[in-house]
Motif scaffolding. Structure first.
Motif, PDB file in Angstrom:
ATOM      1  N   ASP A  80      22.803  -8.350  31.274  1.00 36.93           N
ATOM      2  CA  ASP A  80      23.889  -8.793  30.388  1.00 36.93           C
ATOM      3  C   ASP A  80      24.988  -7.743  30.323  1.00 36.93           C
ATOM      4  O   ASP A  80      26.187  -8.065  30.292  1.00 36.93           O
ATOM      5  CB  ASP A  80      23.348  -9.064  28.986  1.00 36.93           C
ATOM      6  CG  ASP A  80      22.536 -10.347  28.903  1.00 36.93           C
ATOM      7  OD1 ASP A  80      22.631 -11.163  29.850  1.00 36.93           O
ATOM      8  OD2 ASP A  80      21.810 -10.535  27.913  1.00 36.93           O
ATOM      9  N   PHE A  81      24.595  -6.477  30.324  1.00 35.29           N
ATOM     10  CA  PHE A  81      25.583  -5.396  30.299  1.00 35.29           C
ATOM     11  C   PHE A  81      26.376  -5.361  31.601  1.00 35.29           C
ATOM     12  O   PHE A  81      27.617  -5.291  31.587  1.00 35.29           O
ATOM     13  CB  PHE A  81      24.886  -4.057  30.072  1.00 35.29           C
ATOM     14  CG  PHE A  81      25.780  -2.866  30.231  1.00 35.29           C
ATOM     15  CD1 PHE A  81      26.874  -2.666  29.396  1.00 35.29           C
ATOM     16  CD2 PHE A  81      25.542  -1.937  31.242  1.00 35.29           C
ATOM     17  CE1 PHE A  81      27.703  -1.561  29.551  1.00 35.29           C
ATOM     18  CE2 PHE A  81      26.365  -0.828  31.398  1.00 35.29           C
ATOM     19  CZ  PHE A  81      27.448  -0.647  30.555  1.00 35.29           C
ATOM     20  N   LEU A  82      25.692  -5.468  32.716  1.00 35.01           N
ATOM     21  CA  LEU A  82      26.361  -5.406  34.011  1.00 35.01           C
ATOM     22  C   LEU A  82      27.312  -6.572  34.217  1.00 35.01           C
ATOM     23  O   LEU A  82      28.345  -6.424  34.884  1.00 35.01           O
ATOM     24  CB  LEU A  82      25.319  -5.379  35.134  1.00 35.01           C
ATOM     25  CG  LEU A  82      24.427  -4.131  35.208  1.00 35.01           C
ATOM     26  CD1 LEU A  82      23.345  -4.316  36.266  1.00 35.01           C
ATOM     27  CD2 LEU A  82      25.244  -2.879  35.502  1.00 35.01           C
ATOM     28  N   THR A  83      26.988  -7.708  33.657  1.00 35.67           N
ATOM     29  CA  THR A  83      27.826  -8.898  33.840  1.00 35.67           C
ATOM     30  C   THR A  83      28.811  -9.114  32.691  1.00 35.67           C
ATOM     31  O   THR A  83      29.423 -10.175  32.590  1.00 35.67           O
ATOM     32  CB  THR A  83      26.949 -10.146  33.998  1.00 35.67           C
ATOM     33  OG1 THR A  83      26.055 -10.251  32.884  1.00 35.67           O
ATOM     34  CG2 THR A  83      26.134 -10.078  35.276  1.00 35.67           C
ATOM     35  N   GLY A  84      28.952  -8.125  31.832  1.00 35.66           N
ATOM     36  CA  GLY A  84      29.980  -8.179  30.794  1.00 35.66           C
ATOM     37  C   GLY A  84      29.615  -8.934  29.542  1.00 35.66           C
ATOM     38  O   GLY A  84      30.476  -9.230  28.719  1.00 35.66           O
ATOM     39  N   LEU A  88      27.841  -1.034  25.670  1.00 36.69           N
ATOM     40  CA  LEU A  88      27.106   0.225  25.698  1.00 36.69           C
ATOM     41  C   LEU A  88      27.592   1.144  24.590  1.00 36.69           C
ATOM     42  O   LEU A  88      28.791   1.256  24.346  1.00 36.69           O
ATOM     43  CB  LEU A  88      27.320   0.898  27.057  1.00 36.69           C
ATOM     44  CG  LEU A  88      26.729   2.296  27.268  1.00 36.69           C
ATOM     45  CD1 LEU A  88      25.205   2.206  27.354  1.00 36.69           C
ATOM     46  CD2 LEU A  88      27.301   2.921  28.540  1.00 36.69           C
ATOM     47  N   SER A  89      26.643   1.829  23.938  1.00 36.22           N
ATOM     48  CA  SER A  89      26.989   2.839  22.939  1.00 36.22           C
ATOM     49  C   SER A  89      26.873   4.223  23.569  1.00 36.22           C
ATOM     50  O   SER A  89      25.983   4.484  24.380  1.00 36.22           O
ATOM     51  CB  SER A  89      26.045   2.739  21.733  1.00 36.22           C
ATOM     52  OG  SER A  89      26.238   3.864  20.878  1.00 36.22           O
ATOM     53  N   LEU A  90      27.761   5.128  23.183  1.00 31.39           N
ATOM     54  CA  LEU A  90      27.761   6.491  23.698  1.00 31.39           C
ATOM     55  C   LEU A  90      27.303   7.496  22.640  1.00 31.39           C
ATOM     56  O   LEU A  90      27.320   8.697  22.869  1.00 31.39           O
ATOM     57  CB  LEU A  90      29.166   6.867  24.184  1.00 31.39           C
ATOM     58  CG  LEU A  90      29.720   5.948  25.274  1.00 31.39           C
ATOM     59  CD1 LEU A  90      31.205   6.185  25.465  1.00 31.39           C
ATOM     60  CD2 LEU A  90      28.985   6.146  26.587  1.00 31.39           C
ATOM     61  N   ALA A  91      26.879   6.994  21.482  1.00 31.34           N
ATOM     62  CA  ALA A  91      26.521   7.871  20.366  1.00 31.34           C
ATOM     63  C   ALA A  91      25.329   8.765  20.703  1.00 31.34           C
ATOM     64  O   ALA A  91      25.343   9.967  20.434  1.00 31.34           O
ATOM     65  CB  ALA A  91      26.231   7.037  19.121  1.00 31.34           C
ATOM     66  N   ILE A 116      31.442  -0.073  24.486  1.00 32.65           N
ATOM     67  CA  ILE A 116      32.295  -0.427  25.619  1.00 32.65           C
ATOM     68  C   ILE A 116      31.535  -1.268  26.635  1.00 32.65           C
ATOM     69  O   ILE A 116      30.316  -1.203  26.752  1.00 32.65           O
ATOM     70  CB  ILE A 116      32.867   0.825  26.308  1.00 32.65           C
ATOM     71  CG1 ILE A 116      31.745   1.728  26.822  1.00 32.65           C
ATOM     72  CG2 ILE A 116      33.774   1.597  25.360  1.00 32.65           C
ATOM     73  CD1 ILE A 116      32.249   2.936  27.587  1.00 32.65           C
ATOM     74  N   SER A 117      32.302  -2.063  27.390  1.00 31.12           N
ATOM     75  CA  SER A 117      31.733  -2.914  28.422  1.00 31.12           C
ATOM     76  C   SER A 117      31.404  -2.081  29.658  1.00 31.12           C
ATOM     77  O   SER A 117      31.778  -0.909  29.762  1.00 31.12           O
ATOM     78  CB  SER A 117      32.720  -4.025  28.800  1.00 31.12           C
ATOM     79  OG  SER A 117      33.846  -3.460  29.463  1.00 31.12           O
ATOM     80  N   GLU A 124      36.149   4.826  32.132  1.00 27.13           N
ATOM     81  CA  GLU A 124      36.054   6.055  31.360  1.00 27.13           C
ATOM     82  C   GLU A 124      35.348   7.155  32.157  1.00 27.13           C
ATOM     83  O   GLU A 124      35.743   8.321  32.115  1.00 27.13           O
ATOM     84  CB  GLU A 124      35.310   5.812  30.042  1.00 27.13           C
ATOM     85  CG  GLU A 124      36.091   5.039  29.004  1.00 27.13           C
ATOM     86  CD  GLU A 124      37.276   5.837  28.444  1.00 27.13           C
ATOM     87  OE1 GLU A 124      37.263   7.077  28.559  1.00 27.13           O
ATOM     88  OE2 GLU A 124      38.191   5.210  27.909  1.00 27.13           O
ATOM     89  N   PHE A 125      34.320   6.777  32.887  1.00 18.78           N
ATOM     90  CA  PHE A 125      33.582   7.766  33.673  1.00 18.78           C
ATOM     91  C   PHE A 125      34.483   8.384  34.738  1.00 18.78           C
ATOM     92  O   PHE A 125      34.440   9.594  34.983  1.00 18.78           O
ATOM     93  CB  PHE A 125      32.357   7.131  34.328  1.00 18.78           C
ATOM     94  CG  PHE A 125      31.503   8.126  35.056  1.00 18.78           C
ATOM     95  CD1 PHE A 125      30.535   8.847  34.381  1.00 18.78           C
ATOM     96  CD2 PHE A 125      31.697   8.373  36.404  1.00 18.78           C
ATOM     97  CE1 PHE A 125      29.764   9.794  35.040  1.00 18.78           C
ATOM     98  CE2 PHE A 125      30.934   9.305  37.072  1.00 18.78           C
ATOM     99  CZ  PHE A 125      29.963  10.021  36.395  1.00 18.78           C
TER     100      PHE A 125
END
Length: 365
Positions: A80-84, A88-91, A116-117, A124-125
């Motif tokens: 689900d994350f890969l397909t939008g 994702l949380s960066l905390a 972020i998606s 960002e990376f």
């Protein structure tokens, strides 16, 4: 692009004028087909729109493609994350992983509280790592061997874009929320590389001073925490006298080193050295305790008891050069490493896990 628009406009005006006058314009006995011209103009306009979209800097050149057989429900949250479909949380990463002194980690502090998606993360990376990504591949791993999967990404840079050839990213489902839990550069200085295996074990290998080989062990545990293990010079069976001399003698007196080597060889003896930096509860990253041992081999590659040669001049000369170093037995040395492995949960199974096979899912070249 502007010239194409002007030409199209002029052609359309000519057609309108001709149609209004009821005149058919011949050029070399060929009539202008006003309907075909309209179609051509429409095609040009569509191509211009596509080109304009590309010129505006879209980061995605091709669609992400997941394998058809990737259907396990336990990993659906990652798909689900890969397909939008999820974010994702960066905390966790910002609070537990990022270290400004570690060049392999990146500062996402400015977006710590923003979910972020997948493609937003990639953008960002690229900014944080100062790299252009060429291909993205993925695999599922099992950090800590607890049966729960994590998502590992292999981000390969475009040719010549540096600073690293590739980076590994690890993402974990923590209480139903995806968290970035680790970033790892695939290269680590000259002649070095990092491996991330199927159980989250991180092995760093490379060439140190002279021809000595070094090894560094760490892992990501079942909770997503990074645990540093130890660093050692891991030649097989160890470092020879010249390698150890360069690292620990405090000088570059090669003549002295050659004398020591020749004297040992004259007695059919070859000394081999071991060195490891192993943290304990009282040490910090700059002051890990170091442990050393030395073993002596004969021409048949058999270990010679140091007690049998301790009165030989060549042995005493070697020990004098390294008199500032306290050598322990190989048994004690091996136990120090084994104890550290147990402390961080590095079992034989975790340490010997296979390197994942990554599947390319996006090509941005």
């Amino acid at each position: 692009m502007k010239n194409r628009k002007i030409i199209s406009i002029v052609m359309v005006l000519q057609i309108i004028l001709l149609a209004a006058c009821g005149v058919s314009k011949d050029t070399n006995d060929t009539k202008i087909d006003t309907e075909q011209v309209d179609k051509d103009n429409e095609k040009d306009n569509k191509n211009e729109e596509i080109n304009e979209e590309q010129d505006e800097g879209q980061s995605i050149g091709t669609a992400l493609i997941l394998p058809e057989d990737d259907t396990d429900q336990d990993t659906q949250i990652y798909r689900d994350f890969l397909t939008g479909k999820s974010e994702l949380s960066l905390a966790f990463y910002c609070d537990n992983v990022f270290d400004e002194e570690n060049y392999g980690t990146y500062d996402f502090g400015d977006i710590r509280d923003k979910s972020i998606s997948f493609m937003e993360f990639i953008d960002e990376f690229e900014k944080k790592a100062n790299v252009e990504i060429g291909t993205i591949a993925y695999a599922y791993i099992d950090c800590g061997d607890d049966g729960k999967k994590e998502l590992a990404l292999d981000l390969k840079a475009k040719s010549g874009s540096g600073p690293f050839a590739n980076d590994y990213i690890v993402i974990k489902d923590i209480d139903g929320e995806l968290q970035l839990i680790y970033t790892l550069d695939g290269e680590c200085g000259a002649n070095g590389w990092n491996d991330l295996n199927e159980y989250g074990y991180i092995g760093t290998y490379g060439q140190g001073i002279s021809t000595s080989r070094y090894h560094e062990a760490a892992l990501i545990d079942a909770d997503g925490n990074y645990k540093y293990g130890y660093f050692n010079y891991s030649g097989d069976p160890g470092m020879d006298l010249e390698q150890f001399y360069e690292i620990n003698a405090g000088s570059t007196d090669y003549e002295k080193c050659e004398e020591l080597n020749e004297a040992a060889e004259a007695h059919g003896i070859k000394p081999m050295f071991y060195e490891a930096s192993i943290p304990d509860e009282n040490s910090n990253s700059e002051e890990y305790p170091k442990y050393y041992c030395v073993e002596f081999y004969n021409t048949s590659n058999e270990i010679v008891d140091a007690k049998e040669i301790k009165n030989e001049e060549f042995y005493m000369n070697i020990m004098e050069v390294f008199e500032h170093i306290h050598f322990i037995s190989k048994e004690e040395y091996d136990k120090k490493i084994a104890d550290r492995q147990a402390d961080i949960g590095l079992t034989d199974k975790i340490g010997s896990g296979a390197i994942p096979e990554y599947t390319v899912i996006l090509n941005l070249k």
